[in-house]
Design a protein around this motif. Structure first.
Motif, mmCIF file in Angstrom:
data_model
loop_
_atom_site.group_PDB
_atom_site.id
_atom_site.type_symbol
_atom_site.label_atom_id
_atom_site.label_comp_id
_atom_site.label_asym_id
_atom_site.label_seq_id
_atom_site.Cartn_x
_atom_site.Cartn_y
_atom_site.Cartn_z
ATOM 1 N N ILE B 57 0.841 -1.199 0.000
ATOM 2 C CA ILE B 57 0.000 0.000 0.000
ATOM 3 C C ILE B 57 0.877 1.250 0.000
ATOM 4 O O ILE B 57 0.590 2.224 -0.704
ATOM 5 C CB ILE B 57 -0.948 -0.015 1.227
ATOM 6 N N GLY B 58 1.987 1.200 0.748
ATOM 7 C CA GLY B 58 2.925 2.318 0.773
ATOM 8 C C GLY B 58 3.472 2.637 -0.607
ATOM 9 O O GLY B 58 3.559 3.795 -1.013
ATOM 10 N N LEU B 60 1.990 1.940 -3.518
ATOM 11 C CA LEU B 60 0.893 2.501 -4.317
ATOM 12 C C LEU B 60 0.667 3.965 -3.951
ATOM 13 O O LEU B 60 0.386 4.785 -4.833
ATOM 14 C CB LEU B 60 -0.389 1.703 -4.086
ATOM 15 N N GLU B 61 0.806 4.288 -2.658
ATOM 16 C CA GLU B 61 0.603 5.674 -2.231
ATOM 17 C C GLU B 61 1.670 6.590 -2.835
ATOM 18 O O GLU B 61 1.386 7.715 -3.224
ATOM 19 C CB GLU B 61 0.652 5.757 -0.700
#
Lengths: 231, 64
Positions: B57-58, B60-61
């Motif tokens: 997720i990091g 993708l952020e």
């Protein structure tokens, strides 16, 4: 690394819970025997649920004040993990009760009907159902802003229901569950020795931090999804 | 005399058995350490899963 310290400490606390929880000294009580160690797991689910629901209602109030989508998402997902903890608390409690409350000498259906009538269990079931209705209500409103506003208001209502359902009623009515007059989990005089608190408090913090970690992952995923659809 | 011989050996063996204690931590105290091992394995598995999800997720952020 500086942003991850609380995740690492949560996992360390959980590892400590498992090791000290299974090896540490516990009072020798009839019927309970070694199952008293469930305090570090079953009771922590409910404490964690209560803390996560509290975070959820605070986020709901913040949403109503500031109308920021982030608060709405946080409120939704903290409530979601809280419900997961509640379900796990219920399941572990059922297993625990089956071997401590149920009378092995009478048919299971009979002792089950006694256990199922217990006010603490009914109170917990009501409060969980109220939170399930929160999800149903939320997902049945297609408009994003209305959904956020109505579910934030409902969240406050659901939180208020928790107090009579799991804090007040079970203390007033007769119950098999410990803590009838006073504290449901930490009755040092009758139920647990004070030494058990050395493991219990870290366990509550550890389980709560794990729940917060899961909730933040879900919030971040939802924020990414929103960015993808409306860049 | 043969039976005496075998039975004395058996007696010796049975007397010797409990004295042999080797690295028996995992079999002591009702094998509670096995339960601890199992629970720690599950905890580490969940931790690894959440850690990898967090990293994904990091990434993708950062991209968006």
């Amino acid at each position: 690394m500086h942003r991850h310290w609380w995740k690492i400490s949560g996992i360390i606390l959980l590892a400590y819970t498992i090791i000290a929880g299974l090896l540490g000294p516990v009072p020798k009580l009839p019927l309970l025997q070694e199952t008293i160690r469930n305090l570090y797991f079953h009771v922590c689910m409910w404490f964690g649920m209560m803390i996560l629901f509290t975070v959820s209602v605070v986020q709901a109030i913040l949403y109503l004040r500031k109308m920021d989508r982030r608060h709405d998402l946080a409120s939704r997902h903290f409530a979601g993990v809280g419900m997961l903890y509640g379900l796990l608390g219920y399941a572990t409690g059922a297993l625990w009760a089956a071997y401590t409350w149920a009378d092995p000498n009478i048919p299971f259906a009979e002792s089950f009907s006694t256990i199922a009538r217990d006010p603490k269990l009914i109170g917990a079931a009501i409060s969980l159902l109220v939170y399930f209705a929160y999800l149903v209500l939320r997902d049945s409103i297609p408009d994003i802003d209305r959904r956020a506003r109505i579910s934030a208001v409902y969240n406050i209502f659901a939180y208020v229901i928790l107090f009579p359902a799991i804090w007040i009623l079970p203390r007033v009515l007769e119950s098999l569950h410990p803590g009838q007059d006073g504290n449901p989990a930490l009755d040092v005089k009758n139920d647990i020795s004070s030494g058990m608190r050395i493991v219990f408090y870290p366990a509550v913090i550890g389980w709560t931090l794990l729940g917060v970690w899961i909730a933040t992952l879900r919030i971040r995923t939802e924020l990414l999804k929103e960015k993808q659809y409306n860049p | 005399m043969n039976w005496l011989h075998t039975s004395s050996i058996q007696l010796l063996q049975s007397a010797a058995k409990p004295a042999v204690s080797m690295a028996e931590l995992m079999r002591s105290d009702g094998r509670i350490y096995v339960v601890i091992g199992v629970m720690l394995t599950i905890l580490s598995g969940i931790t690894l899963y959440l850690y990898r999800l967090d990293k994904k997720i990091g990434k993708l952020e950062k991209r968006s």
